[in-house]
Design a protein around this motif. Structure first.
Motif, PDB file in Angstrom:
ATOM      1  N   ALA A 122      16.747  -1.236  -5.290  1.00  0.00           N
ATOM      2  CA  ALA A 122      16.882   0.060  -4.627  1.00  0.00           C
ATOM      3  C   ALA A 122      18.280   0.668  -4.755  1.00  0.00           C
ATOM      4  O   ALA A 122      18.409   1.868  -5.046  1.00  0.00           O
ATOM      5  CB  ALA A 122      16.464  -0.054  -3.169  1.00  0.00           C
ATOM      6  N   PRO A 123      19.371  -0.092  -4.551  1.00  0.00           N
ATOM      7  CA  PRO A 123      20.699   0.517  -4.678  1.00  0.00           C
ATOM      8  C   PRO A 123      21.002   1.049  -6.073  1.00  0.00           C
ATOM      9  O   PRO A 123      21.830   1.946  -6.223  1.00  0.00           O
ATOM     10  CB  PRO A 123      21.650  -0.634  -4.307  1.00  0.00           C
ATOM     11  CG  PRO A 123      20.819  -1.566  -3.487  1.00  0.00           C
ATOM     12  CD  PRO A 123      19.455  -1.491  -4.079  1.00  0.00           C
ATOM     13  N   GLU A 124      20.358   0.508  -7.097  1.00  0.00           N
ATOM     14  CA  GLU A 124      20.587   0.949  -8.466  1.00  0.00           C
ATOM     15  C   GLU A 124      19.717   2.140  -8.857  1.00  0.00           C
ATOM     16  O   GLU A 124      19.919   2.725  -9.926  1.00  0.00           O
ATOM     17  CB  GLU A 124      20.319  -0.199  -9.450  1.00  0.00           C
ATOM     18  CG  GLU A 124      21.204  -1.417  -9.244  1.00  0.00           C
ATOM     19  CD  GLU A 124      20.960  -2.489 -10.286  1.00  0.00           C
ATOM     20  OE1 GLU A 124      20.841  -2.136 -11.481  1.00  0.00           O
ATOM     21  OE2 GLU A 124      20.891  -3.674  -9.911  1.00  0.00           O
ATOM     22  N   LEU A 125      18.757   2.478  -7.999  1.00  0.00           N
ATOM     23  CA  LEU A 125      17.801   3.537  -8.333  1.00  0.00           C
ATOM     24  C   LEU A 125      17.752   4.602  -7.244  1.00  0.00           C
ATOM     25  O   LEU A 125      16.693   4.864  -6.658  1.00  0.00           O
ATOM     26  CB  LEU A 125      16.405   2.930  -8.530  1.00  0.00           C
ATOM     27  CG  LEU A 125      16.266   1.830  -9.594  1.00  0.00           C
ATOM     28  CD1 LEU A 125      14.897   1.185  -9.515  1.00  0.00           C
ATOM     29  CD2 LEU A 125      16.512   2.399 -10.981  1.00  0.00           C
ATOM     30  N   PRO A 126      18.866   5.236  -6.943  1.00  0.00           N
ATOM     31  CA  PRO A 126      18.845   6.266  -5.908  1.00  0.00           C
ATOM     32  C   PRO A 126      17.919   7.408  -6.297  1.00  0.00           C
ATOM     33  O   PRO A 126      17.917   7.858  -7.446  1.00  0.00           O
ATOM     34  CB  PRO A 126      20.304   6.734  -5.844  1.00  0.00           C
ATOM     35  CG  PRO A 126      20.881   6.376  -7.178  1.00  0.00           C
ATOM     36  CD  PRO A 126      20.185   5.119  -7.592  1.00  0.00           C
ATOM     37  N   GLY A 127      17.103   7.828  -5.363  1.00  0.00           N
ATOM     38  CA  GLY A 127      16.175   8.917  -5.632  1.00  0.00           C
ATOM     39  C   GLY A 127      14.854   8.479  -6.226  1.00  0.00           C
ATOM     40  O   GLY A 127      13.948   9.303  -6.400  1.00  0.00           O
ATOM     41  N   THR A 128      14.719   7.189  -6.543  1.00  0.00           N
ATOM     42  CA  THR A 128      13.469   6.670  -7.097  1.00  0.00           C
ATOM     43  C   THR A 128      12.587   6.151  -5.970  1.00  0.00           C
ATOM     44  O   THR A 128      13.050   5.386  -5.113  1.00  0.00           O
ATOM     45  CB  THR A 128      13.735   5.522  -8.094  1.00  0.00           C
ATOM     46  OG1 THR A 128      14.586   5.994  -9.138  1.00  0.00           O
ATOM     47  CG2 THR A 128      12.440   4.994  -8.689  1.00  0.00           C
ATOM     48  N   HIS A 129      11.325   6.542  -5.973  1.00  0.00           N
ATOM     49  CA  HIS A 129      10.372   6.018  -4.991  1.00  0.00           C
ATOM     50  C   HIS A 129       9.938   4.631  -5.453  1.00  0.00           C
ATOM     51  O   HIS A 129       9.348   4.477  -6.517  1.00  0.00           O
ATOM     52  CB  HIS A 129       9.159   6.938  -4.866  1.00  0.00           C
ATOM     53  CG  HIS A 129       8.100   6.408  -3.947  1.00  0.00           C
ATOM     54  ND1 HIS A 129       8.328   6.192  -2.609  1.00  0.00           N
ATOM     55  CD2 HIS A 129       6.816   6.043  -4.187  1.00  0.00           C
ATOM     56  CE1 HIS A 129       7.224   5.722  -2.047  1.00  0.00           C
ATOM     57  NE2 HIS A 129       6.295   5.617  -2.990  1.00  0.00           N
ATOM     58  N   ILE A 130      10.222   3.618  -4.644  1.00  0.00           N
ATOM     59  CA  ILE A 130       9.934   2.237  -5.006  1.00  0.00           C
ATOM     60  C   ILE A 130       8.906   1.665  -4.046  1.00  0.00           C
ATOM     61  O   ILE A 130       9.022   1.814  -2.826  1.00  0.00           O
ATOM     62  CB  ILE A 130      11.214   1.372  -4.970  1.00  0.00           C
ATOM     63  CG1 ILE A 130      12.290   1.973  -5.883  1.00  0.00           C
ATOM     64  CG2 ILE A 130      10.910  -0.063  -5.389  1.00  0.00           C
ATOM     65  CD1 ILE A 130      13.624   1.259  -5.796  1.00  0.00           C
ATOM     66  N   ARG A 131       7.924   1.001  -4.602  1.00  0.00           N
ATOM     67  CA  ARG A 131       6.898   0.366  -3.779  1.00  0.00           C
ATOM     68  C   ARG A 131       6.425  -0.907  -4.456  1.00  0.00           C
ATOM     69  O   ARG A 131       6.736  -1.167  -5.625  1.00  0.00           O
ATOM     70  CB  ARG A 131       5.716   1.313  -3.576  1.00  0.00           C
ATOM     71  CG  ARG A 131       5.031   1.705  -4.871  1.00  0.00           C
ATOM     72  CD  ARG A 131       3.837   2.590  -4.639  1.00  0.00           C
ATOM     73  NE  ARG A 131       3.194   2.958  -5.905  1.00  0.00           N
ATOM     74  CZ  ARG A 131       2.036   3.582  -5.997  1.00  0.00           C
ATOM     75  NH1 ARG A 131       1.390   3.921  -4.895  1.00  0.00           N
ATOM     76  NH2 ARG A 131       1.527   3.873  -7.182  1.00  0.00           N
ATOM     77  N   THR A 132       5.659  -1.713  -3.738  1.00  0.00           N
ATOM     78  CA  THR A 132       5.043  -2.901  -4.304  1.00  0.00           C
ATOM     79  C   THR A 132       3.530  -2.780  -4.187  1.00  0.00           C
ATOM     80  O   THR A 132       3.019  -1.990  -3.391  1.00  0.00           O
ATOM     81  CB  THR A 132       5.510  -4.181  -3.591  1.00  0.00           C
ATOM     82  OG1 THR A 132       5.083  -4.143  -2.221  1.00  0.00           O
ATOM     83  CG2 THR A 132       7.029  -4.317  -3.660  1.00  0.00           C
ATOM     84  N   SER A 133       2.844  -3.563  -5.004  1.00  0.00           N
ATOM     85  CA  SER A 133       1.391  -3.537  -4.971  1.00  0.00           C
ATOM     86  C   SER A 133       0.861  -4.912  -5.359  1.00  0.00           C
ATOM     87  O   SER A 133       1.469  -5.614  -6.165  1.00  0.00           O
ATOM     88  CB  SER A 133       0.856  -2.475  -5.940  1.00  0.00           C
ATOM     89  OG  SER A 133      -0.561  -2.533  -6.029  1.00  0.00           O
ATOM     90  N   ALA A 134      -0.274  -5.252  -4.792  1.00  0.00           N
ATOM     91  CA  ALA A 134      -0.959  -6.490  -5.174  1.00  0.00           C
ATOM     92  C   ALA A 134      -2.107  -6.213  -6.119  1.00  0.00           C
ATOM     93  O   ALA A 134      -2.756  -7.143  -6.606  1.00  0.00           O
ATOM     94  CB  ALA A 134      -1.474  -7.203  -3.917  1.00  0.00           C
ATOM     95  N   ASP A 135      -2.368  -4.941  -6.400  1.00  0.00           N
ATOM     96  CA  ASP A 135      -3.503  -4.529  -7.229  1.00  0.00           C
ATOM     97  C   ASP A 135      -2.988  -4.062  -8.584  1.00  0.00           C
ATOM     98  O   ASP A 135      -2.592  -2.911  -8.762  1.00  0.00           O
ATOM     99  CB  ASP A 135      -4.269  -3.406  -6.534  1.00  0.00           C
ATOM    100  CG  ASP A 135      -5.571  -3.048  -7.239  1.00  0.00           C
ATOM    101  OD1 ASP A 135      -5.709  -3.384  -8.431  1.00  0.00           O
ATOM    102  OD2 ASP A 135      -6.436  -2.414  -6.607  1.00  0.00           O
ATOM    103  N   VAL A 136      -2.983  -4.956  -9.580  1.00  0.00           N
ATOM    104  CA  VAL A 136      -2.419  -4.621 -10.874  1.00  0.00           C
ATOM    105  C   VAL A 136      -3.219  -3.529 -11.571  1.00  0.00           C
ATOM    106  O   VAL A 136      -2.657  -2.656 -12.237  1.00  0.00           O
ATOM    107  CB  VAL A 136      -2.301  -5.874 -11.767  1.00  0.00           C
ATOM    108  CG1 VAL A 136      -3.659  -6.448 -12.106  1.00  0.00           C
ATOM    109  CG2 VAL A 136      -1.519  -5.566 -13.040  1.00  0.00           C
ATOM    110  N   THR A 137      -4.535  -3.535 -11.387  1.00  0.00           N
ATOM    111  CA  THR A 137      -5.378  -2.530 -12.038  1.00  0.00           C
ATOM    112  C   THR A 137      -5.036  -1.132 -11.543  1.00  0.00           C
ATOM    113  O   THR A 137      -4.864  -0.189 -12.328  1.00  0.00           O
ATOM    114  CB  THR A 137      -6.862  -2.832 -11.803  1.00  0.00           C
ATOM    115  OG1 THR A 137      -7.183  -4.097 -12.391  1.00  0.00           O
ATOM    116  CG2 THR A 137      -7.748  -1.763 -12.410  1.00  0.00           C
TER     117      THR A 137
END
Length: 306
Positions: free
Chosen positions: A166-181
């Motif tokens: 996150a600190p390296e990507l200011p302005g980027t929406h970051i999320r996680t997912s368990a659903d690869v498809t």
């Protein structure tokens, strides 16, 4: 005469991702021009120990990397990169883990810059191991990210990686997912950095317009990508001999009849003819070649050796 030893933190401080991408791009062009002596790497204990070497004729310099891989420990990659050059009396020894993740990311940066749509900004990263951060950094360097989705079998590792980036990507929406498809279905760029032995997703899960990088599998028993994707995409590779010997997905697709050697274009060749026609779906498959390590080692030598 002395030997300079460069550890992980000094490597990170000395070499930016942009520098690494530029150096590896130049290396791929020289590889295509026949400037390297580069035997296929030696793999022992089914890839747990690797030895790689490269000699660059134009500079009379050489690099040898020895490393061990164990995905159940941290760090997963340990070893050394040794640099020598006839024009210098000093030599350099660098941490193989930092060089490997940096040069692998740099190769993905080169390929993504060449193959991904110019307006692509949504990345799905599959895998949250040692290679993952530099995959993100490299893609972000050539295609500034609007969105990043991290998918991993262990949700805690995905969350940890997302937080660390996150600190390296200011302005980027970051999320996680368990659903690869679902995650790859929304991507404009996909990076696969896992040690799976089965394809991570079906070809039908991907958008009609997408670029996919696959760097995790490096043995014939490992596969990240399905045959159908390779059969219907523009496929660019790091080096033909290496992928035919080591890439499980390339070997499997050829054996299944969906791909031929003539369907594979080496990255250096593609860089030499960037206007060559390509499909809406593009793939960069890399098993990693010694030239990439040489390129990073040369940068370090220029910075640390007199």
């Amino acid at each position: 005469m002395q030997t300079i030893t460069v550890g992980p933190s000094r490597i990170r401080e000395a070499v930016t991702m942009r520098e690494a991408i530029d150096a590896v791009r130049a290396g791929f062009l020289d590889l295509a021009a026949g400037e390297f002596e580069m035997p296929t790497r030696t793999a022992l204990r089914d890839g747990q120990f690797l030895v790689m070497s490269a000699h660059h004729r134009a500079t009379a310099s050489a690099m040898i990397k020895t490393l061990s891989l164990n995905f159940d420990r941290a760090p997963a990659i340990t070893g050394t990169v040794v640099w020598t050059e006839t024009g210098r009396v000093d030599s350099l020894v660098a941490d193989a883990g930092a060089v490997t993740t940096l040069r692998t990311g740099a190769a993905v940066g080169v390929a993504t810059d060449l193959l991904a749509p110019a307006d692509a900004g949504r990345l799905t990263l599959v895998g949250a191991g040692a290679q993952a951060p530099d995959q993100v950094r490299a893609v972000h360097t050539v295609r500034p990210l609007r969105e990043l989705t991290v998918v991993a079998t262990d949700p805690r590792r995905a969350e940890k990686l997302a937080e660390s980036m996150a600190p390296e990507l200011p302005g980027t929406h970051i999320r996680t997912s368990a659903d690869v498809t679902a995650a790859v279905g929304e991507a404009e760029i996909v990076c696969c950095a896992t040690n799976t032995t089965e394809p991570l997703f079906a070809a039908s899960a991907l958008p009609a317009r997408v670029h996919v990088n696959a760097i995790g599998s490096f043995r014939p028993t490992m596969r990240e990508l399905p045959d159908e994707l390779l059969a219907h995409s523009t496929v660019v590779i790091d080096e033909l001999g290496a992928v035919l010997e080591e890439s499980g997905e390339i070997r499997h697709a050829i054996e299944a009849g969906g791909l031929t050697r003539n369907d594979l274009t080496e990255l250096g060749t593609a860089l030499s003819a960037p206007e060559a026609p390509r499909g809406e779906q593009t793939v960069f498959k890399s098993v990693g070649v010694a030239m990439q390590d040489w390129a990073i080692a040369r940068l370090l030598a220029d910075k640390f050796l007199a």
